[in-house]
Design an enzyme around this catalytic site. Structure first.
Site, PDB file in Angstrom:
ATOM      1  N   ARG A  12       0.953  -1.223  -0.028  1.00 37.55           N
ATOM      2  CA  ARG A  12       0.044  -0.058   0.192  1.00 37.55           C
ATOM      3  C   ARG A  12       0.819   1.339   0.084  1.00 37.55           C
ATOM      4  O   ARG A  12       0.592   2.175  -0.718  1.00 37.55           O
ATOM      5  CB  ARG A  12      -0.952   0.006   1.362  1.00 37.55           C
ATOM      6  N   ARG A  13       1.775   0.947   0.789  1.00 34.98           N
ATOM      7  CA  ARG A  13       2.750   2.389   0.821  1.00 34.98           C
ATOM      8  C   ARG A  13       3.657   2.629  -0.346  1.00 34.98           C
ATOM      9  O   ARG A  13       3.636   3.608  -0.878  1.00 34.98           O
ATOM     10  CB  ARG A  13       3.637   2.164   1.973  1.00 34.98           C
ATOM     11  N   ALA A  17      -3.485 -12.691  -2.239  1.00 34.85           N
ATOM     12  CA  ALA A  17      -2.757 -13.829  -1.778  1.00 34.85           C
ATOM     13  C   ALA A  17      -2.991 -13.654  -0.060  1.00 34.85           C
ATOM     14  O   ALA A  17      -3.051 -14.634   0.397  1.00 34.85           O
ATOM     15  CB  ALA A  17      -1.404 -13.668  -1.898  1.00 34.85           C
ATOM     16  N   GLN A  18      -2.834 -12.398   0.658  1.00 35.75           N
ATOM     17  CA  GLN A  18      -3.121 -12.382   2.041  1.00 35.75           C
ATOM     18  C   GLN A  18      -4.701 -12.619   2.350  1.00 35.75           C
ATOM     19  O   GLN A  18      -4.651 -13.391   3.495  1.00 35.75           O
ATOM     20  CB  GLN A  18      -2.829 -10.835   2.371  1.00 35.75           C
ATOM     21  N   GLU A  29      -8.450 -16.440   4.825  1.00 32.32           N
ATOM     22  CA  GLU A  29      -9.697 -17.142   4.658  1.00 32.32           C
ATOM     23  C   GLU A  29      -9.474 -18.712   5.162  1.00 32.32           C
ATOM     24  O   GLU A  29     -10.531 -19.191   5.882  1.00 32.32           O
ATOM     25  CB  GLU A  29     -10.366 -17.179   3.280  1.00 32.32           C
ATOM     26  N   TYR A  30      -8.547 -19.101   4.748  1.00 32.23           N
ATOM     27  CA  TYR A  30      -8.246 -20.618   5.221  1.00 32.23           C
ATOM     28  C   TYR A  30      -7.528 -20.987   6.464  1.00 32.23           C
ATOM     29  O   TYR A  30      -7.594 -22.108   7.090  1.00 32.23           O
ATOM     30  CB  TYR A  30      -7.398 -21.319   4.280  1.00 32.23           C
ATOM     31  N   TYR A  35       3.136 -20.499  -1.232  1.00 32.52           N
ATOM     32  CA  TYR A  35       1.909 -19.942  -2.322  1.00 32.52           C
ATOM     33  C   TYR A  35       1.851 -18.559  -2.215  1.00 32.52           C
ATOM     34  O   TYR A  35       1.662 -17.836  -3.172  1.00 32.52           O
ATOM     35  CB  TYR A  35       0.552 -20.478  -1.492  1.00 32.52           C
ATOM     36  N   PHE A  36       1.973 -17.972  -1.226  1.00 23.74           N
ATOM     37  CA  PHE A  36       1.989 -16.580  -0.890  1.00 23.74           C
ATOM     38  C   PHE A  36       3.224 -15.826  -1.875  1.00 23.74           C
ATOM     39  O   PHE A  36       3.010 -14.863  -2.720  1.00 23.74           O
ATOM     40  CB  PHE A  36       2.159 -15.822   0.681  1.00 23.74           C
ATOM     41  N   GLY A  47       4.391 -17.095  -4.452  1.00 26.00           N
ATOM     42  CA  GLY A  47       4.210 -17.375  -5.924  1.00 26.00           C
ATOM     43  C   GLY A  47       3.187 -16.346  -6.293  1.00 26.00           C
ATOM     44  O   GLY A  47       2.992 -16.329  -7.423  1.00 26.00           O
ATOM     45  N   ARG A  81       4.906 -17.035 -13.067  1.00 25.36           N
ATOM     46  CA  ARG A  81       4.523 -18.257 -12.381  1.00 25.36           C
ATOM     47  C   ARG A  81       4.298 -19.398 -13.259  1.00 25.36           C
ATOM     48  O   ARG A  81       4.725 -20.693 -12.794  1.00 25.36           O
ATOM     49  CB  ARG A  81       3.006 -18.036 -11.635  1.00 25.36           C
TER      50      ARG A  81
END
Length: 92
Positions: free
Chosen positions: A15-16, A37-38, A43-44, A78-79, A81, A89
């Site tokens: 964001r910055r 990704a975050q 969520e999981y 995962y994050f 990638g 990717r």
């Protein structure tokens, strides 16, 4: 919890870097990938914690802990990638 904090910090840094105000979720494509990704990881996380807790109670705690560490490692990869552009990717 440290992984969730790390992922949240990556969103803050993005964001910055791209000057995107907090309520907004769109903007630069790299920010959108990091944000998504975050969100996916967050969520999981409740499902992961619940399954890890139940596995520790009803099965062997060492195996549950090892599976939990494996899950955290794969979520981290995962994050990393997901934050890369799709062209980076996908290998031909």
């Amino acid at each position: 919890v440290l992984f969730l904090a790390y992922f949240a910090l990556q969103v803050i840094y993005a964001r910055r870097k791209y000057k995107i105000s907090p309520p907004e979720t769109t903007g630069h494509p790299e920010f959108e990938r990091i944000f998504r990704a975050q969100a996916n990881c967050s969520e999981y996380f409740p499902i992961f914690i619940s399954l890890l807790w139940v596995a520790g109670i009803f099965f062997h705690q060492g195996v549950a802990a090892a599976c939990g560490l494996l899950y955290l490692y794969t979520r981290f990869k995962y994050f990393q990638g997901y934050a890369v552009a799709a062209q980076g990717r996908l290998v031909p």
